[in-house]
Design a protein around this motif. Sequence first.
Motif, PDB file in Angstrom:
ATOM      1  N   THR A 201       0.829  -1.204   0.000  1.00 11.73           N
ATOM      2  CA  THR A 201       0.000   0.000   0.000  1.00 11.73           C
ATOM      3  C   THR A 201       0.860   1.250   0.000  1.00 11.73           C
ATOM      4  OG1 THR A 201      -1.731  -1.177   1.214  1.00 11.73           O
ATOM      5  CG2 THR A 201      -1.809   1.241   1.226  1.00 11.73           C
ATOM      6  N   ALA A 202       1.907   1.247   0.843  1.00  6.41           N
ATOM      7  CA  ALA A 202       2.824   2.390   0.898  1.00  6.41           C
ATOM      8  C   ALA A 202       3.528   2.588  -0.440  1.00  6.41           C
ATOM      9  CB  ALA A 202       3.846   2.186   2.010  1.00  6.41           C
ATOM     10  N   ALA A 203       3.896   1.482  -1.082  1.00  4.99           N
ATOM     11  CA  ALA A 203       4.551   1.574  -2.391  1.00  4.99           C
ATOM     12  C   ALA A 203       3.610   2.149  -3.441  1.00  4.99           C
ATOM     13  CB  ALA A 203       5.057   0.203  -2.821  1.00  4.99           C
ATOM     14  N   THR A 204       2.333   1.819  -3.338  1.00  2.32           N
ATOM     15  CA  THR A 204       1.345   2.367  -4.268  1.00  2.32           C
ATOM     16  C   THR A 204       1.247   3.881  -4.115  1.00  2.32           C
ATOM     17  OG1 THR A 204       0.068   0.302  -4.238  1.00  2.32           O
ATOM     18  CG2 THR A 204      -1.074   2.310  -4.955  1.00  2.32           C
ATOM     19  N   VAL A 205       1.245   4.346  -2.860  1.00  2.00           N
ATOM     20  CA  VAL A 205       1.208   5.795  -2.599  1.00  2.00           C
ATOM     21  C   VAL A 205       2.467   6.463  -3.146  1.00  2.00           C
ATOM     22  CG1 VAL A 205       1.171   7.557  -0.803  1.00  2.00           C
ATOM     23  CG2 VAL A 205      -0.255   5.505  -0.573  1.00  2.00           C
ATOM     24  N   ALA A 206       3.626   5.830  -2.893  1.00  3.50           N
ATOM     25  CA  ALA A 206       4.883   6.384  -3.393  1.00  3.50           C
ATOM     26  C   ALA A 206       4.899   6.431  -4.913  1.00  3.50           C
ATOM     27  CB  ALA A 206       6.058   5.551  -2.882  1.00  3.50           C
ATOM     28  N   ALA A 207       4.329   5.427  -5.546  1.00  2.00           N
ATOM     29  CA  ALA A 207       4.283   5.388  -7.008  1.00  2.00           C
ATOM     30  C   ALA A 207       3.436   6.541  -7.547  1.00  2.00           C
ATOM     31  CB  ALA A 207       3.726   4.050  -7.476  1.00  2.00           C
ATOM     32  N   ARG A 208       2.365   6.854  -6.867  1.00  7.85           N
ATOM     33  CA  ARG A 208       1.524   7.970  -7.306  1.00  7.85           C
ATOM     34  C   ARG A 208       2.282   9.286  -7.182  1.00  7.85           C
ATOM     35  NH1 ARG A 208      -4.175   6.253  -4.290  1.00  7.85           N
ATOM     36  NH2 ARG A 208      -4.653   4.476  -5.677  1.00  7.85           N
ATOM     37  N   VAL A 209       3.026   9.443  -6.081  1.00 13.35           N
ATOM     38  CA  VAL A 209       3.819  10.660  -5.893  1.00 13.35           C
ATOM     39  C   VAL A 209       4.878  10.780  -6.981  1.00 13.35           C
ATOM     40  CG1 VAL A 209       5.427  11.852  -4.362  1.00 13.35           C
ATOM     41  CG2 VAL A 209       3.406  10.707  -3.412  1.00 13.35           C
ATOM     42  N   LEU A 210       5.508   9.660  -7.322  1.00 14.86           N
ATOM     43  CA  LEU A 210       6.560   9.644  -8.335  1.00 14.86           C
ATOM     44  C   LEU A 210       6.000   9.546  -9.759  1.00 14.86           C
ATOM     45  CD1 LEU A 210       9.001   7.189  -6.527  1.00 14.86           C
ATOM     46  CD2 LEU A 210       9.276   9.664  -6.765  1.00 14.86           C
ATOM     47  N   ARG A 211       4.647   9.475  -9.856  1.00 16.86           N
ATOM     48  CA  ARG A 211       3.980   9.364 -11.152  1.00 16.86           C
ATOM     49  C   ARG A 211       4.430   8.105 -11.907  1.00 16.86           C
ATOM     50  NH1 ARG A 211       4.031  15.671 -13.361  1.00 16.86           N
ATOM     51  NH2 ARG A 211       2.929  16.553 -11.545  1.00 16.86           N
ATOM     52  N   ARG A 212       4.487   7.005 -11.160  1.00 15.14           N
ATOM     53  CA  ARG A 212       4.803   5.703 -11.736  1.00 15.14           C
ATOM     54  C   ARG A 212       3.587   4.794 -11.597  1.00 15.14           C
ATOM     55  NH1 ARG A 212       8.353   6.228 -15.115  1.00 15.14           N
ATOM     56  NH2 ARG A 212       8.258   3.958 -15.224  1.00 15.14           N
ATOM     57  N   PRO A 213       3.509   3.731 -12.402  1.00 15.54           N
ATOM     58  CA  PRO A 213       2.382   2.793 -12.266  1.00 15.54           C
ATOM     59  C   PRO A 213       2.382   2.148 -10.882  1.00 15.54           C
ATOM     60  CG  PRO A 213       3.537   2.442 -14.342  1.00 15.54           C
ATOM     61  CD  PRO A 213       4.374   3.382 -13.534  1.00 15.54           C
ATOM     62  N   ALA A 214       1.203   1.863 -10.374  1.00 14.41           N
ATOM     63  CA  ALA A 214       1.099   1.206  -9.069  1.00 14.41           C
ATOM     64  C   ALA A 214       1.753  -0.174  -9.131  1.00 14.41           C
ATOM     65  CB  ALA A 214      -0.360   1.079  -8.657  1.00 14.41           C
TER      66      ALA A 214
END
Length: 312
Positions: free
Chosen positions: A170-183
């Motif tokens: 879940t944390a990685a998904t949030v980080a991916a959104r911040v970095l504009r990367r796919p979940a």
Amino acid sequence: MRRRIVTAAFAVATIAAIAWVLRGQDWSVLRTTLDGRPAGFVVTMGVLALLANAVALLAAMTSWRQTLRAAGHELTTMDATRLYFAGQFAKYLPGKVFSLVVNLRMGRTLGVPAARMASAWVLTLVIGVLTGATIGLLAGPELLGASAGWLILAALPIVAALIRPSLLSTAATVAARVLRRPAPEVNPDGVRPALVTQLLSWLAAGLQLWLIAVAVGANPVGSLLLCVGAFGLATVAGMFAVFAPEGIGVREVLLLAALGVSLPLPVASVVALSSRLIVILSELLTALVAYGVAVTLQKQSQDSSKAVPVRS
């Protein structure tokens, strides 16, 4: 031909970036600090620091490989070694995305889908920050004294992640959104081994700093937790310094502030700068040795596969 040109350009840029990291560092205080210290003892501690950081690197590579496995792709030892250390050296270039770019490009040549490589990269970043910050809590008692008891609460996130690895996803998904990367799409159960291995990597890396501090006169007992924790915190802080390649300057300033608790500031600066040099040398030597071992193992595997038993 194009790939060779890009590889050569990347190698030249990496060497130039490492030279820039070391350029302008003040090493004049080193001789004064080491006056009176047995040369054999200092050299021994320096070698042990190199080995400790090598262990940290290999553990970090194992953690990254486990993360990639959790994302759905398995790499051979040879391929994992090449890909991981190429990404490691890319961190010396300005900006924080070059290691991802290198991983994506090399991963494509090894048959790793870009989505899986990006997922592993984001998750590795989250695991690195979480475990590094947790290890940093070890410096609390030395820095805060009796008021450090509340830091036990700060260790709860790592405990929760070990019990429920899906929280990291879940944390990685949030980080991916911040970095504009796919979940990222990962197997939560496969994340736990990567988490534990990365914790071991931070401990070994902090031990490297402690060995250098002891070499210049730090109290071996009193400085152990301080050095291990300070290295974790300072390195994590450097990850967020987007303007500084490999957190140059940021890590040294924070290490200087922490080590100043038990060492004179001039000596603490020597330890911080020496740690930077040890880490760079260790990365270069470990990459060469690991690559050589991987090539040897691959060759032996190929030779054994060619040896077909003769039937009578």
